[in-house]
Scaffold this motif. Structure first.
Motif, PDB file in Angstrom:
ATOM      1  N   ARG A   1      65.413  58.246   6.720  1.00 37.45           N
ATOM      2  CA  ARG A   1      66.266  57.715   6.325  1.00 37.45           C
ATOM      3  C   ARG A   1      66.116  57.902   5.172  1.00 37.45           C
ATOM      4  NH1 ARG A   1      64.604  52.104   8.586  1.00 37.45           N
ATOM      5  NH2 ARG A   1      66.316  52.311  10.104  1.00 37.45           N
ATOM      6  N   GLY A   2      67.346  57.190   4.606  1.00 36.00           N
ATOM      7  CA  GLY A   2      66.908  57.040   3.053  1.00 36.00           C
ATOM      8  C   GLY A   2      68.337  57.218   2.014  1.00 36.00           C
ATOM      9  N   ILE A   3      68.292  58.168   1.178  1.00 31.29           N
ATOM     10  CA  ILE A   3      69.486  57.857   0.406  1.00 31.29           C
ATOM     11  C   ILE A   3      70.588  58.943  -0.571  1.00 31.29           C
ATOM     12  CG2 ILE A   3      71.077  56.330  -1.591  1.00 31.29           C
ATOM     13  CD1 ILE A   3      70.104  54.660   0.258  1.00 31.29           C
ATOM     14  N   ALA A   4      71.682  59.785   0.182  1.00 31.74           N
ATOM     15  CA  ALA A   4      72.374  60.661  -0.373  1.00 31.74           C
ATOM     16  C   ALA A   4      72.895  60.173  -2.022  1.00 31.74           C
ATOM     17  CB  ALA A   4      73.625  60.947   0.681  1.00 31.74           C
ATOM     18  N   ASP A   5      72.283  60.938  -2.861  1.00 27.53           N
ATOM     19  CA  ASP A   5      72.593  61.409  -3.906  1.00 27.53           C
ATOM     20  C   ASP A   5      74.076  60.554  -3.707  1.00 27.53           C
ATOM     21  OD1 ASP A   5      70.117  60.758  -5.173  1.00 27.53           O
ATOM     22  OD2 ASP A   5      70.816  62.983  -6.426  1.00 27.53           O
ATOM     23  N   VAL A   6      75.316  61.664  -3.424  1.00 31.94           N
ATOM     24  CA  VAL A   6      76.756  61.850  -3.829  1.00 31.94           C
ATOM     25  C   VAL A   6      77.388  62.393  -2.468  1.00 31.94           C
ATOM     26  CG1 VAL A   6      78.135  62.494  -4.887  1.00 31.94           C
ATOM     27  CG2 VAL A   6      76.669  62.124  -6.642  1.00 31.94           C
ATOM     28  N   VAL A   7      78.367  61.870  -2.071  1.00 30.75           N
ATOM     29  CA  VAL A   7      78.719  62.311  -0.516  1.00 30.75           C
ATOM     30  C   VAL A   7      79.877  62.481  -1.146  1.00 30.75           C
ATOM     31  CG1 VAL A   7      79.348  62.455   1.647  1.00 30.75           C
ATOM     32  CG2 VAL A   7      77.142  61.827   1.046  1.00 30.75           C
TER      33      VAL A   7
END
Length: 231
Positions: free
Chosen positions: A79-85
């Protein structure tokens, strides 16, 4: 998809880049909880500041950009954070590829975008992180994603990354290794190479010592013993 990982088993998705770079670096950071800043990590953190505003939503013509989007993969246990989608609007309906967005007309295709300092790497350490994000998004959105983009701060240029079967297989292999090493709780010995000069943990890692099969603890004990004898 059946979840084979419990909540406490999930690992940080961003760590897959560390694992691709060096197993020992990953273990020092994620098992031993060690971290050190160098110029490269500081520049990388600065580059991410403009993207790390959770759920910030920006729409320009036919592109909707969602920044700092949380992602999770049951398959990978990450799990984590996508900079930009980025969601790009299209008039074509592609089964299993496009989707609808609430309060927005048309059909949309998602593309993960990861921001990196410097230039494109000679290996796939950046690509595996981006691909892992795509796998998580595929699970979350119920679609398939063929490619994404890596944006490099030094070149100010985007590089499109195709999510091939080979790259996906490498992501699964790295994620599996991360879980295996976390379960064992052991940090592997160093494998010294050119990559060591680029590592922010070089001084903590002490590759020369571990290659000679001495732990840092053993080295310090030996130095203390020598000092006592000299005295």
């Amino acid at each position: 998809m059946k979840n084979k990982y419990s909540d406490e088993d999930y690992l940080l998705l961003s760590g897959i880049q560390h694992m691709a770079f060096c197993e020992r670096q990953w273990a020092l950071i994620h098992i031993e909880q060690v971290w050190a800043e160098n110029v490269r990590t500081m520049e990388g953190n600065h580059l991410h500041e403009r993207t790390d505003n959770p759920f910030e939503d920006e729409t320009r013509k036919d592109v909707r950009a969602v920044r700092a989007m949380p992602v999770i993969s049951k398959k990978l246990g990450l799990r984590g954070i996508a900079d930009v989608v980025e969601f790009q609007r299209t008039n074509d309906v592609l089964a299993g590829v496009t989707l609808r967005l609430k309060n927005r007309k048309g059909w949309w295709r998602p593309y993960p975008v990861e921001y990196k300092r410097g230039r494109p790497k000679p290996d796939d350490r950046d690509a595996v992180q981006l691909c892992a994000q795509a796998i998580a998004l595929e699970e979350m959105l119920g679609i398939s994603i063929e490619s994404g983009f890596l944006y490099y701060g030094q070149t100010r240029h985007r590089v499109e990354i195709a999510f091939t079967q080979e790259l996906r297989a490498h992501v699964e292999q790295l994620a599996g290794q991360m879980h295996k090493m976390m379960a064992e709780g052991k940090t592997p010995k160093a494998k010294k190479g050119k990559h060591c000069s680029l590592c922010s943990l070089k001084e903590i890692c002490q590759p020369d010592l571990t290659i000679r099969h001495r732990s840092v603890k053993e080295y310090l004990a030996r130095m203390v013993d020598l000092e006592v004898k000299d005295y």
